[in-house]
Design a protein around this motif. Structure first.
Motif, PDB file in Angstrom:
ATOM      1  N   ILE A   1     124.942  88.504 -25.827  1.00  0.00           N
ATOM      2  CA  ILE A   1     126.013  89.464 -26.065  1.00  0.00           C
ATOM      3  C   ILE A   1     127.100  89.227 -25.032  1.00  0.00           C
ATOM      4  CG2 ILE A   1     126.627  91.899 -26.029  1.00  0.00           C
ATOM      5  CD1 ILE A   1     123.784  92.519 -26.977  1.00  0.00           C
ATOM      6  N   LEU A   2     128.297  89.038 -25.507  1.00  0.00           N
ATOM      7  CA  LEU A   2     129.414  88.707 -24.621  1.00  0.00           C
ATOM      8  C   LEU A   2     130.231  89.960 -24.406  1.00  0.00           C
ATOM      9  CD1 LEU A   2     130.209  86.055 -23.292  1.00  0.00           C
ATOM     10  CD2 LEU A   2     131.756  85.614 -25.190  1.00  0.00           C
ATOM     11  N   VAL A   3     130.362  90.371 -23.169  1.00  0.00           N
ATOM     12  CA  VAL A   3     131.068  91.605 -22.830  1.00  0.00           C
ATOM     13  C   VAL A   3     132.466  91.254 -22.329  1.00  0.00           C
ATOM     14  CG1 VAL A   3     131.061  93.687 -21.424  1.00  0.00           C
ATOM     15  CG2 VAL A   3     128.901  92.757 -22.274  1.00  0.00           C
ATOM     16  N   ARG A   4     133.458  91.796 -23.032  1.00  0.00           N
ATOM     17  CA  ARG A   4     134.837  91.512 -22.659  1.00  0.00           C
ATOM     18  C   ARG A   4     135.332  92.516 -21.613  1.00  0.00           C
ATOM     19  NH1 ARG A   4     136.756  91.933 -28.724  1.00  0.00           N
ATOM     20  NH2 ARG A   4     134.889  93.270 -28.696  1.00  0.00           N
ATOM     21  N   THR A   5     136.041  91.998 -20.622  1.00  0.00           N
ATOM     22  CA  THR A   5     136.599  92.840 -19.567  1.00  0.00           C
ATOM     23  C   THR A   5     138.041  92.439 -19.329  1.00  0.00           C
ATOM     24  OG1 THR A   5     136.033  91.386 -17.733  1.00  0.00           O
ATOM     25  CG2 THR A   5     134.304  92.892 -18.506  1.00  0.00           C
ATOM     26  N   GLU A   6     138.664  93.106 -18.365  1.00  0.00           N
ATOM     27  CA  GLU A   6     140.065  92.755 -18.020  1.00  0.00           C
ATOM     28  C   GLU A   6     140.147  91.328 -17.474  1.00  0.00           C
ATOM     29  OE1 GLU A   6     138.405  95.318 -17.036  1.00  0.00           O
ATOM     30  OE2 GLU A   6     139.444  97.110 -17.816  1.00  0.00           O
ATOM     31  N   ALA A   7     139.048  90.815 -16.970  1.00  0.00           N
ATOM     32  CA  ALA A   7     139.047  89.463 -16.389  1.00  0.00           C
ATOM     33  C   ALA A   7     138.705  88.393 -17.410  1.00  0.00           C
ATOM     34  CB  ALA A   7     138.079  89.414 -15.237  1.00  0.00           C
ATOM     35  N   SER A   8     138.585  88.758 -18.669  1.00  0.00           N
ATOM     36  CA  SER A   8     138.147  87.795 -19.682  1.00  0.00           C
ATOM     37  C   SER A   8     139.192  86.731 -19.983  1.00  0.00           C
ATOM     38  CB  SER A   8     137.748  88.505 -20.973  1.00  0.00           C
ATOM     39  OG  SER A   8     136.607  89.317 -20.769  1.00  0.00           O
ATOM     40  N   GLY A   9     140.470  87.020 -19.723  1.00  0.00           N
ATOM     41  CA  GLY A   9     141.520  86.032 -19.993  1.00  0.00           C
ATOM     42  C   GLY A   9     141.921  85.977 -21.453  1.00  0.00           C
ATOM     43  N   LEU A  10     141.724  87.059 -22.174  1.00  0.00           N
ATOM     44  CA  LEU A  10     142.097  87.109 -23.598  1.00  0.00           C
ATOM     45  C   LEU A  10     143.555  87.509 -23.770  1.00  0.00           C
ATOM     46  CD1 LEU A  10     138.879  88.796 -25.035  1.00  0.00           C
ATOM     47  CD2 LEU A  10     139.458  86.363 -24.945  1.00  0.00           C
TER      48      LEU A  10
END
Length: 245
Positions: A236-245
């Motif tokens: 499971i991949l958890v997206r955060t502010e540091a994800s670079g999306l």
């Protein structure tokens, strides 16, 4: 599957606790004291075997010495008796000659026995030194075994304490995660060893691989409450502010 982004972030807390538990389990399996204990136990067994061997040799020599002492005492008694008979009155010349011959034979026999006795006593003295050395070696090996066992036990107590703390922390996190999300996490953890990981700078922190443009585009388009997975390792991949999306 849907899950609030805050819930997904708690999966990272859970994954970190599980990673710590895994590290503790690995530490338990690979404690250097395990190998040291095996070596110390082998050293004690070897020292005990050697001591038994030397004690057996010493016992055999002691029996030989006692046998020779009896034989020498027997020869001396016979010699004393013959001398008394030879010194007595009323014996014939033939009897005197026979007694004299027997005394010479007894003297030779006594000399042989005493030489053999001396040789065996020298062997026993050497074995006695070996015996003392073997006892010292065994005592040293047993002391080392006790010391290693104590170190191993202390290390295991430390691990037990740390594991208990981490399991309590895990329970505290688990109760905040919905059952379906937790079940999905546990399935991924069973399959891949890791249940969830953060996406940082477009790189999955579980497999450490950077996602390609297509995967990044799909993640950008996915709603924040979608539970997404790493296309490389499946966690499971958890997206955060540091994800670079």
């Amino acid at each position: 599957m849907k899950a609030d982004p805050a819930v997904q972030r708690r999966l990272l807390d859970l994954a970190e606790v599980d990673a710590e538990l895994s590290r503790l389990a690995h530490r338990r399996r690979t404690l250097p004291e395990h190998a040291e204990l095996t070596a110390a136990e082998a050293a004690v067994r070897e020292a005990k075997d050697k001591l038994v061997e030397v004690e057996t040799a010493a016992g055999d020599l002691d029996r030989d010495i006692r046998r020779l002492e009896r034989d020498v005492d027997g020869v001396r008694s016979r010699t004393q008796r013959d001398n008394q008979l030879l010194a007595g009155a009323g014996i014939s010349a033939k009897q005197a000659a026979d007694l004299q011959h027997e005394l010479e034979t007894l003297a030779r026999r006594q000399a042989v026995l005493e030489d053999e006795q001396l040789e065996i006593m020298e062997q026993r003295e050497a074995v006695g030194s070996d015996l003392e050395h073997s006892r010292v070696v065994l005592a040293t090996a047993e002391h080392e075994l006790a010391a290693v066992t104590e170190r191993r036990d202390t290390a295991l107590v430390d691990i037990d304490t740390a594991e208990a703390g981490r399991r309590r922390a895990r329970e505290e996190v688990v109760v905040t995660i919905p059952a379906d999300v937790l079940a999905a996490y546990e399935r991924r953890r069973e399959q891949h060893g890791v249940g969830a990981a953060a996406l940082i700078a477009r790189r999955c922190q579980a497999c450490r691989l950077e996602l390609d443009r297509t995967a990044i585009a799909e993640l950008k388009a996915a709603p924040a409450d979608d539970v997404v997975h790493c296309e490389e390792c499946g966690v499971i991949l958890v997206r955060t502010e540091a994800s670079g999306l």
